[in-house]
Scaffold this active site. Structure first.
Site, PDB file in Angstrom:
ATOM      1  N   ASP A 526       0.806  -1.162  -0.231  1.00 25.05           N
ATOM      2  CA  ASP A 526       0.017  -0.043  -0.014  1.00 25.05           C
ATOM      3  C   ASP A 526       0.943   1.249   0.058  1.00 25.05           C
ATOM      4  O   ASP A 526       0.785   1.821  -0.880  1.00 25.05           O
ATOM      5  CB  ASP A 526      -0.753  -0.029   1.016  1.00 25.05           C
ATOM      6  N   GLU A 759      -2.337  -8.032  13.026  1.00 23.42           N
ATOM      7  CA  GLU A 759      -2.055  -7.499  11.602  1.00 23.42           C
ATOM      8  C   GLU A 759      -0.524  -7.283  11.469  1.00 23.42           C
ATOM      9  O   GLU A 759       0.262  -7.729  10.748  1.00 23.42           O
ATOM     10  CB  GLU A 759      -2.910  -6.319  11.106  1.00 23.42           C
TER      11      GLU A 759
END
Ligand SMILES: *[C@@H]1O[C@H](CO)[C@@H](O)[C@H](O)[C@H]1NC(C)=O
Ligand SMILES: *[C@@H]1O[C@H](CO)[C@@H](O)[C@H](O)[C@H]1NC(C)=O
Ligand SMILES: *[C@@H]1O[C@H](CO)[C@@H](O)[C@H](O)[C@H]1NC(C)=O
Ligand SMILES: *[C@@H]1O[C@H](CO)[C@@H](O)[C@H](O)[C@H]1NC(C)=O
Length: 790
Positions: A526, A759
């Site tokens: 990202d 995460e």
């Protein structure tokens, strides 16, 4: 990776110039010409990038990668990943079974806080502690003081499930808990009726469903319980997501039932002869109770079947786990072993099934359905990302393949079967209402020129290194080959770079001035900083490495598949993409002694707050815009060092004798750059982008935190370089041992402390961050503990 960016609540201003320079003193005529040329170039690139593709994607008609009988379409499983506990079959119109619970309110509450679909904000802890992804599971749930297990087992098209409510923590002052089973028939052919005993007491439901055949559903409980039942017929477009809201509304309408459940029935407003398609059975229990539901299709479930079946499955699973991972012999404490089993189980227990149409966005404007597609996939995180993600799935399968290689290939095959006729695979799979649950509408459409790292090739390489698998299943890889080849050739052309032997991720936004460094979502990383000014001239180091690795693997499968015609082509690719000279020519920077991305890059960009009138309210709002101090120029992105720069090592492009490998390894332990006590951080603290927000609202993601997928690749590579002989094997061994220790210890500490896998992990404190539970690729900690990299 997959972040759902919150769309900034800002109105773009006309006439902005992303390259507005503030230092204009030494501007010369040459500069002006340069600027004009660059501007023209950017406009051309922008127009080029936003030109609608001249095709509408349709699914490829190549032979299926899936085996016809890979999955029993009428066997039950926990394939409703986004629910705390939900069962369905792998049949598109499967009945949907689920569990909801709430605390019996002691006063009139406006909301019962019904638990149903996984929501992080509810603070529930839940994790499959034992599960094989097929036929049974054991999940622990802790909801504040309430603790229970959801256990289930399946046989043929039947299942039996047990909710075991454990002694509560603390004083619950006589409050009771309501557990509600429901079942929704989504197939219009399915029929369901109430079932009564001789004296007319409702004892359950019975009916018939396509594929499943005749079934009946009965309920049992141990300990005192008040049981109320109701069933109804809801319209065909009933949204299973909303079953909790629907139930709460139903309770409101039956007020007595809501506030003070006596043993009275909910209002059954239908006659027994009418078919229903939805029922609720509510048990009001104290702690220390057990409730069960038995779905018995074609009489394949014997009476009192749960206990013996479940015990047998549980023991067999644990035995197999011990045998496969051999953690007994290791030095790890017992709690680590239990954690490893939970990592695998929660991955398997979260596997989902979806069937439906993906939505594609054509030319930035037109939304069209694409499909229908059928997907069986693991998910990164049940509350946040309860659907398929292409590159994540490659990492998930590296875990799953160790436990169940055949199922792993069958799952990958469903992904490959979603490929379009050009070779594009949707990056995110959002196929039905259950998958849409957690996706803001603007993120649902997939864009058919957007790629994602082809991690499946890496996975297949690891299959090919497993002699036992190849002895039995090498033909299976040949079955995947046509679609793998199509995918590869699409990547090769659609993501080609400006020069032969270079590659460029598409879809970066070249016109925004709201991002510090425009994101590269297809790369999976990202907001990892790239060239500051996206352009057609840039090329990306990680993508070249992905293509180099993929070409090696595809060449090998082409040989198994005897595709002689393609051989010269793929061999040429393989040779060029893996050639260290090609790599060095485009990406090596002699002055900085490192590999970098290349592109139109400025070292001096920053986000600066500006006040602006909000036309809606006429008030003043503050927004952040990017300011560029020095003009970008075409060069290496050499003020960025992080995961991307490691790729020639991660994907093993560098030969063991490479001096550059030595340089990379020797700098890996610098604590100011990537090394931490908890694993490798994503971006060097020396980079100006380290821990920087990308927009006003978008916090750092791949700009510092520790991610386990890349740490896994690093460990696998270090292990490789430590075992092949070469001048760097000693340093690789040392790094491997220390990094492995750091990663495992930190994940284990966080797991003990919070009960979750996370995460990503904070590079300063090791603390878990982002969505949770995030079993996803973090679950690779099990492979790391067991040292299973192939
Ligand atoms: C391939 O899969 C599709 C979708 O599951 C199915 O409709 C089709 O019959 C399959 N084709 C073959 C040849 O098995
Ligand atoms: C609801 O169903 C259960 C068993 O399925 C039965 O024991 C109970 O009596 C029923 N309650 C009512 C109020 O119908
Ligand atoms: C029966 O109850 C359901 C659920 O409350 C409701 O939607 C439906 O309209 C009712 N039907 C009749 C005939 O009252
Ligand atoms: C690029 O960003 C700008 C502003 O942030 C936005 O208006 C535009 O739609 C984006 N372009 C694309 C292709 O997403």
């Amino acid at each position: 990776m997959r972040r759902r960016n919150v769309a900034p609540r800002i109105i773009p201003v006309n006439g902005r110039d992303p390259r507005r320079a503030e230092e204009q003193e030494n501007r010369t005529l040459t500069w002006a010409i340069c600027a004009a040329l660059i501007l023209t170039f950017i406009i051309v690139v922008y127009l080029f990038e936003s030109t609608p593709p001249d095709f509408i994607p349709i699914p490829s008609t190549l032979p299926n990668a899936s085996r016809v009988d890979a999955f029993d379409p009428h066997a039950w499983g926990t394939y409703r990943s986004h629910t705390y506990f939900g069962l369905r079959t792998k049949y598109p119109n499967s009945p949907l079974f689920g569990l909801m619970w709430y605390k019996q309110p002691i006063y009139e509450a406006s909301s019962l806080g019904i638990r149903h679909t996984c929501k992080q904000e509810e603070g529930v802890q839940y994790m499959w502690k034992d599960a094989d992804g097929k036929s049974f599971g054991h999940q622990d749930v802790i909801d504040k003081e309430l603790k229970f297990e959801t256990n289930w087992v399946g046989v043929d098209s039947s299942f039996s499930t047990e909710i075991r409510v454990l002694p509560s923590k603390g004083d619950i002052k006589g409050r009771k808990y309501a557990f509600v089973f429901y079942m929704l028939m989504t197939d219009e052919e399915a029929k369901m009726f109430v079932k009564r005993d001789a004296s007319g007491v409702l004892i359950g439901y019975q009916g018939e469903a396509p594929g499943i055949g005749k079934f009946d559903l009965t309920f049992e409980n141990e300990g005192s319980a008040i049981i109320t039942n109701t069933s109804m017929h809801v319209p065909a477009n009933f949204d299973p997501q909303k079953v909790d809201e629907f139930f709460q509304r139903f309770l409101w309408l039956n007020e007595d039932a809501f506030i003070d459940i006596k043993a009275k029935s909910f209002n059954e407003n239908m006659s027994d002869a009418e078919p229903r398609n939805l029922f609720f059975v509510q048990f009001l229990v104290d702690d220390k109770s057990v409730i069960r539901a038995n779905f018995n299709a074609r009489n394949s479930l014997s009476k009192n079947a749960f206990k013996p079946l479940y015990t047998q499955k549980l023991n067999a699973f644990r035995e197999e786990f011990d045998k496969k991972y051999e953690l007994e012999q290791s030095q790890f404490p017992k709690s680590y072993k239990t954690m490893g089993r939970a990592a695998l189980s929660n991955m398997l227990g979260s596997i989902g099934y979806w069937h439906g149409h993906s939505t594609v966005l054509i030319g930035g404007a037109v939304r069209l359905p694409y499909g229908p597609l059928t997907l069986v996939s693991a998910v990164p995180s049940r509350p946040f990302f309860p659907r398929g993600f292409l590159w994540d799935e490659g990492f998930h399968q590296l875990l799953i393949k160790q436990y169940d290689p055949v199922m792993s290939v069958d799952m990958v095959a469903t992904w490959l079967d979603s490929i379009d006729s050009h070779g594009w695979i949707p990056r995110e799979m959002i196929l039905d209402t259950e998958a849409k649950a957690r996706v803001p509408p603007e993120f649902i459409p997939q864009v058919p020129d957007v790629a994602n790292p082809p991690v499946f090739f890496y996975l297949i390489e690891s299959f090919m290194k497993t002699p036992d698998f190849m002895a039995h299943h090498s033909r299976r890889l040949v079955q995947l080959y046509p679609r793998l080849k199509l995918w590869y050739t699409w990547l090769r052309t659609s993501q080609a770079g400006p020069h032969k032997g270079t590659f460029r991720w598409r879809s970066r936004n070249a016109t925004t001035n709201l991002e510090l460094n425009p994101k590269t979502l297809p790369s999976g990383l990202d907001d990892f900083p790239r060239a500051s000014h996206p352009s057609g001239e840039e090329y990306h180091l990680d993508l070249l490495c992905w293509m180099a690795m993929s070409s090696r693997v595809l060449r090998q499968i082409a040989e198994y598949a005897s595709d002689t015609e393609f051989m010269p082509d793929i061999e040429a690719d393989m040779t060029l993409f893996n050639d260290p000279e090609n790599l060095d020519k485009w990406h090596w920077n002699e002055a900085k002694q490192r590999y970098f991305d290349f592109g139109s890059h400025s070292d001096t960009v920053s986000l600066i707050s500006e006040n602006q009138r909000d036309p809606a309210t006429n008030g003043v709002i503050t927004i952040k815009r990017r300011h560029v101090k020095t003009y970008p120029s075409l060069r290496h992105v050499d003020n960025v060092c992080g995961y991307v720069n490691l790729f020639p090592m991660l994907l093993r492009l560098l030969p063991p004798t490479s001096a550059k490998l030595g340089i990379m390894l020797n700098s890996l332990k610098d604590p100011k750059e990537l090394w931490t006590e908890y694993g490798l951080r994503s971006l060097s603290t020396k980079s100006p982008y380290y821990m920087k927000y990308n927009t006003q609202h978008d916090g750092p993601y791949w700009r510092g935190p520790i991610w386990i997928n890349i740490n896994y690749l690093a460990l696998a590579a270090l292990k490789h370089y430590s075992t092949v002989s070469g001048p760097h094997s000693a340093v690789a061994t040392k790094l491997y041992t220390e990094l492995r220790h750091n990663v495992i210890t930190n994940i284990a500490n966080q797991y003990q402390e919070t009960g979750y896998f996370w995460e990503h992990y904070n590079d300063k404190t090791g603390k878990g961050g982002g969505s949770h539970p995030f079993t996803g690729w973090t679950a690779l900690v099990l492979n790391i503990m067991a040292e299973r990299y192939d």
